[in-house]
Design an enzyme around this catalytic site. Structure first.
Site, PDB file in Angstrom:
ATOM      1  CB  CYS A   8     114.747  58.382 -13.307  1.00 44.17           C
ATOM      2  SG  CYS A   8     114.915  57.431 -11.778  1.00 44.17           S
ATOM      3  NE  ARG A  14     114.972  62.067 -12.099  1.00 44.79           N
ATOM      4  CZ  ARG A  14     115.747  62.342 -13.132  1.00 44.79           C
ATOM      5  NH1 ARG A  14     115.459  63.367 -13.924  1.00 44.79           N
ATOM      6  NH2 ARG A  14     116.818  61.605 -13.388  1.00 44.79           N
ATOM      7  CG  ASP A 118     117.913  63.043  -9.954  1.00 46.70           C
ATOM      8  OD1 ASP A 118     117.358  62.774  -8.868  1.00 46.70           O
ATOM      9  OD2 ASP A 118     118.701  62.268 -10.516  1.00 46.70           O
TER      10      ASP A 118
END
Length: 147
Positions: A8, A14, A118
């Site tokens: 990420c 994440r 996100d």
């Protein structure tokens, strides 16, 4: 052994969540000797920082254990270390391929068809957890999404 790196932007929300969810699932399935799991960032923004408190809280809520985490950026040498790079969104896919300068061996994939939002921006760690959980289940069934 299948070596997977979740990717990420900052490696504090994440991708570490995905790393620990995957580790929990493979432990419960007694597949720890079949997989090696890590996570990385496409930027240096959070380099060395621990996992976001919201990520820890949602993992705790779902009884997923985790270890101390230090955000780490993806480097060109990582391409040889892993079999798959599982990205959270389209931007992560592009940035990952840019870091590697190409993807000759087709190792870069997106976790879900839709981008995993996100939670750094949305604040919704539960939605992110659910998306990660769904995508990781697909990986364990042998279903990888195209870039």
């Amino acid at each position: 052994m299948i070596k997977i790196c979740f990717v990420c932007l900052g490696n504090i929300c994440r991708s570490p969540m995905a790393e620990f969810i995957m580790k929990d699932k493979i432990k419960k399935l007694n597949l720890e000797d079949k997989y090696y799991i890590e996570s990385r960032a496409t930027s240096y923004e959070e380099e060395g920082n621990d996992m976001h408190i919201g990520a820890k809280e949602i993992l705790n809520l779902n009884n997923i254990s985790y270890t101390k985490h230090k955000a780490k950026r993806l480097e060109i040498d990582d391409y040889q270390k892993f079999d798959y790079f599982i990205c959270m969104d389209d931007s992560n896919v592009r940035n990952t391929i840019n870091i590697f300068e190409n993807d000759d061996f087709n190792k870069v994939f997106k976790l879900n068809k839709e981008n995993v939002k996100d939670p750094w921006y949305t604040g919704n760690f539960n939605e992110t957890y659910n998306d990660l959980n769904e995508g990781i289940d697909k990986i364990l069934r042998g279903e990888l999404n195209e870039k």
